[in-house]
Design a protein around this motif. Structure first.
Motif, mmCIF file in Angstrom:
data_model
loop_
_atom_site.group_PDB
_atom_site.id
_atom_site.type_symbol
_atom_site.label_atom_id
_atom_site.label_comp_id
_atom_site.label_asym_id
_atom_site.label_seq_id
_atom_site.Cartn_x
_atom_site.Cartn_y
_atom_site.Cartn_z
ATOM 1 N N ASN B 18 -3.040 2.652 0.983
ATOM 2 C CA ASN B 18 -3.486 2.784 -0.408
ATOM 3 C C ASN B 18 -2.809 1.712 -1.249
ATOM 4 O O ASN B 18 -1.728 1.927 -1.791
ATOM 5 N N TRP B 19 -3.437 0.571 -1.341
ATOM 6 C CA TRP B 19 -2.882 -0.549 -2.114
ATOM 7 C C TRP B 19 -2.914 -0.191 -3.590
ATOM 8 O O TRP B 19 -3.865 0.434 -4.059
ATOM 9 N N ASN B 20 -1.890 -0.582 -4.322
ATOM 10 C CA ASN B 20 -1.887 -0.273 -5.756
ATOM 11 C C ASN B 20 -2.836 -1.219 -6.506
ATOM 12 O O ASN B 20 -3.510 -2.039 -5.881
ATOM 13 N N VAL B 25 1.808 -2.855 -1.784
ATOM 14 C CA VAL B 25 2.372 -1.597 -1.302
ATOM 15 C C VAL B 25 3.890 -1.804 -1.149
ATOM 16 O O VAL B 25 4.322 -2.868 -0.689
ATOM 17 N N ASP B 88 0.467 9.818 2.252
ATOM 18 C CA ASP B 88 -0.619 9.421 1.357
ATOM 19 C C ASP B 88 -0.875 7.913 1.377
ATOM 20 O O ASP B 88 -1.611 7.392 0.535
ATOM 21 N N ASP B 90 0.753 5.284 0.717
ATOM 22 C CA ASP B 90 1.151 4.344 -0.323
ATOM 23 C C ASP B 90 2.567 3.776 -0.179
ATOM 24 O O ASP B 90 3.060 3.130 -1.105
ATOM 25 N N THR B 91 3.178 4.007 0.970
ATOM 26 C CA THR B 91 4.468 3.371 1.261
ATOM 27 C C THR B 91 4.544 3.068 2.762
ATOM 28 O O THR B 91 4.151 3.893 3.583
#
Lengths: 131, 131
Positions: B18-20, B25, B88, B90-91
């Motif tokens: 999930n790239w910001n 990330v 999720d 995102d990390t």
């Protein structure tokens, strides 16, 4: 933050952190006993102060835009043993004692249960339920 | 990224993240042998692909806005042993073998050498040069 009275010590705590333009800092939670990296979350100034006051991890949820005392619902609180800051002040590392050994909302020990399998070129889910 | 030909495997690697909204990330680098958290940095899609291709950590520097093959100047490269993703997406957590055991640009083993001393209410610099 103007509605919170900060003493000089709290100010010293906050001033060392390079808050991003949303007033947040990424926080890594590592289990002291095992060395396992459990999760990454975010704090704002209030969350960091609350963490110090409570002695337990309090994050800022970006999705719900509120303070989040980790474990307030699940019971999986994180007792803070050490608070570390990196060289340029833009990341915090919490050494924690993880209640019940469960950090992830999925019930897993750590949130990092997906692993890249380069031979198969796919992400492998290594959660307990998939073992 | 349109100038990079991605095969299906690379697409599978990238799509799970999930790239910001800046296409980045956060990435935690942990030393496999010691369990020490060494640093936190950022990757964009190209950095993650380059990391896979090289087998060494390649980050995206937000300050210099370019790919950063960690250790390209200092020699303190990070050989990637595992790539993990959190629940999720995102990390990212990299398990690495840190060349010379030095991850920080200050010459320290880990970037997290400042520790909050609650009794003294001050950040204590625990770098080698201060010991």
């Amino acid at each position: 933050m103007s509605d919170i009275n900060k003493n000089p010590q709290e100010q010293s705590l906050l001033d060392a952190v390079n808050w991003n333009d949303q007033g947040l800092v990424p926080v890594i939670a590592q289990e002291e006993s095992s060395g396992d990296v459990l999760m990454m979350a975010w704090m704002n100034r209030e969350a960091l102060l609350e963490t110090i006051r409570l002695g337990e991890a309090v994050y800022w949820t970006r999705s719900r835009q509120k303070l989040w005392h980790k474990g307030e619902e699940s019971g999986h609180t994180q007792k803070v043993k050490e608070i570390r800051l990196d060289c340029d002040g833009d990341t915090i590392l919490l050494m924690v004692e993880q209640k019940d050994g469960i950090a992830c909302h999925t019930g897993e020990h750590s949130c990092f249960f997906k692993q890249w399998d380069s031979a198969k070129a796919t992400w492998v889910d290594q959660s307990i339920s998939k073992e």
